[in-house]
Design a protein around this motif. Structure first.
Motif, short mmCIF file in Angstrom:
data_model
loop_
_atom_site.label_atom_id
_atom_site.label_comp_id
_atom_site.label_asym_id
_atom_site.label_seq_id
_atom_site.Cartn_x
_atom_site.Cartn_y
_atom_site.Cartn_z
N GLU A 55 0.82 -1.21 0.00
CA GLU A 55 0.00 0.00 0.00
C GLU A 55 0.86 1.26 0.00
N SER A 56 1.98 1.22 0.70
CA SER A 56 2.88 2.38 0.71
C SER A 56 3.39 2.68 -0.69
N ALA A 57 3.77 1.64 -1.42
CA ALA A 57 4.28 1.81 -2.78
C ALA A 57 3.19 2.33 -3.71
N ILE A 58 1.99 1.74 -3.62
CA ILE A 58 0.90 2.15 -4.50
C ILE A 58 0.46 3.58 -4.20
N LEU A 59 0.35 3.91 -2.93
CA LEU A 59 -0.07 5.26 -2.55
C LEU A 59 0.97 6.30 -2.94
N ALA A 60 2.24 5.92 -2.87
CA ALA A 60 3.31 6.83 -3.30
C ALA A 60 3.19 7.09 -4.80
N ILE A 61 2.92 6.04 -5.57
CA ILE A 61 2.76 6.19 -7.02
C ILE A 61 1.54 7.06 -7.34
N ARG A 62 0.48 6.89 -6.55
CA ARG A 62 -0.75 7.67 -6.77
C ARG A 62 -0.67 9.06 -6.12
N LYS A 63 0.42 9.33 -5.42
CA LYS A 63 0.64 10.62 -4.76
C LYS A 63 -0.47 10.93 -3.76
N LEU A 64 -0.79 9.91 -2.97
CA LEU A 64 -1.78 10.05 -1.91
C LEU A 64 -1.09 9.93 -0.55
N PRO A 65 -1.66 10.53 0.50
CA PRO A 65 -1.04 10.46 1.83
C PRO A 65 -0.96 9.03 2.35
N ILE A 66 0.23 8.54 2.52
CA ILE A 66 0.44 7.14 2.91
C ILE A 66 -0.10 6.86 4.30
N THR A 104 -3.61 -5.17 -4.46
CA THR A 104 -3.44 -4.47 -5.74
C THR A 104 -4.69 -4.58 -6.60
N PHE A 105 -5.12 -5.83 -6.85
CA PHE A 105 -6.23 -6.06 -7.78
C PHE A 105 -7.59 -6.10 -7.09
N GLY A 106 -7.60 -6.30 -5.79
CA GLY A 106 -8.87 -6.32 -5.08
C GLY A 106 -9.27 -4.99 -4.49
N LYS A 107 -8.31 -4.08 -4.36
CA LYS A 107 -8.61 -2.80 -3.71
C LYS A 107 -8.18 -1.60 -4.55
N HIS A 108 -6.88 -1.47 -4.80
CA HIS A 108 -6.38 -0.23 -5.39
C HIS A 108 -6.62 -0.10 -6.89
N TYR A 110 -9.26 -0.48 -8.31
CA TYR A 110 -10.58 0.16 -8.45
C TYR A 110 -10.60 1.59 -7.91
N GLY A 111 -9.52 2.00 -7.27
CA GLY A 111 -9.45 3.35 -6.74
C GLY A 111 -9.27 3.41 -5.24
N ASN A 116 -13.94 -0.76 -4.40
CA ASN A 116 -13.68 -2.10 -4.90
C ASN A 116 -14.97 -2.89 -5.10
N LEU A 117 -15.05 -3.58 -6.23
CA LEU A 117 -16.23 -4.38 -6.55
C LEU A 117 -16.20 -5.72 -5.83
#
Length: 339
Positions: A55-66, A104-108, A110-111, A116-117
């Protein structure tokens, strides 16, 4: 003085809700360790570490507060549920890969949380089961630690590096689940009364597993008391599973297991209180929750009895996740004053 209207209350934050869900899992985890050893603790640790890093890596890529998004606890809940769903002696990379996939595929993808669906934990589990069926079918022999005094650290050695132990030791510690064993033996024309004499069976379900289910039940009742979940989903799911199992059991008791066996075996209780109650991937209306729970109960039984897999929880949940928007749209309560 509080000037707010008396019917407006402070809803608990996401982090508080997720913390209580994690707390509710503790009784089941404690009994899991008692019956099967330390492997589940190692899996939970690896899953927790993986979800934080992913989640830290994905949020950093998305530029969201980790910090804000990780501390909401939703990722940890998904990781813990996945860790409790896989074999406790699976290689370490299984839980790491599964957690990475589910987050990755179950949460992020989708946004993030709230979008998540699919249920993230069940999505990760289904991918692992389809990709690595042999590894995902090698479960710890029930109560082997209690009865046979097998060293707990042998289990840790298997998880971290199975080459450290002989094949005979590994085989002595692993077996099929009760659901899998029944399905296999029935194909060999063995009657259920003979099949259930195997040492892996307990009073109601699998030996050791029924004890863990009671721990999950205690945690589920705590969530109901705290109003984190409502009764609609667990009651409708368990009632549906119990009723359909009762029908088949009454027709052929030497072919179909008892309804209590189905309720207390596999992931039934975990599913009822912790998996289908996911507030994002499940229905939001009371009537919709009942329909959702009933459908999953029926699908779980159908997959267990007639499907290619001994356990149907993950596939049943994922199938019904697809229909959640339709269920919600068809079960919206009538607006007051409108016909």
């Amino acid at each position: 003085m509080d000037n707010r209207s008396p019917y407006i209350v402070d809803a608990p934050s996401v982090s508080v809700i997720m913390f209580k869900v994690l707390l509710a899992l503790i009784p089941g985890i404690a009994l899991y360790v008692y019956a099967f050893g330390l492997g589940v603790i190692l899996n939970i640790f690896l899953a927790s570490l993986t979800v934080i890093l992913t989640e830290s890596a994905i949020l950093a890529i998305r530029k969201l507060p980790i910090k804000v998004f990780i501390l909401d606890g939703s990722g940890l809940v998904a990781a813990w549920l996945l860790a409790l769903s896989i074999p406790s002696i699976a290689p370490w990379w299984i839980i790491v890969l599964g957690t990475l996939l589910c987050i990755t595929f179950g949460k992020h993808v989708y946004g993030g949380l709230g979008y998540n669906l699919f249920n993230p934990a069940m999505l990760g589990y289904a991918i692992l089961l389809i990709s690595f069926p042999l590894i995902m079918s090698q479960w710890q022999i029930p109560n082997s630690f209690i009865e046979n005094n097998i060293e707990w650290f042998d289990q840790i050695k298997i998880i971290m590096n199975s080459s450290l132990l002989s094949k005979e030791t590994i085989d002595a510690m692993s077996s099929a689940t009760p659901l899998d064993y029944i399905k296999t033996q029935l194909t060999l024309n063995q009657p259920l009364s003979v099949i259930q004499q195997n040492k892996i069976f307990g009073f109601l379900g699998g030996k050791g597993l029924e004890l863990i289910s009671l721990g999950y039940l205690a945690g589920g009742l705590y969530l109901l008391k705290e109003k984190i979940i409502s009764w609609h989903l667990p009651v409708s799911f368990l009632a549906s599973l119990f009723i359909i199992a009762s029908i088949f059991y009454s027709i052929a008791p030497d072919t179909y297991a008892s309804p209590l066996f189905h309720v207390m075996s596999g992931g039934s209780i975990l599913c009822a209180f912790f998996i289908i109650t996911d507030p994002v991937s499940g229905p939001t209306t009371p009537k919709g929750k009942i329909y959702f729970g009933i459908a999953i109960g029926l699908l779980v039984f159908i997959i267990r009895i007639f499907g290619g897999y001994p356990e149907g929880v993950a596939f049943a949940v994922l199938i019904m996740n697809i229909f959640v928007p339709l269920i919600d749209s068809l079960t919206q309560p009538r607006i007051f004053g409108h016909k």
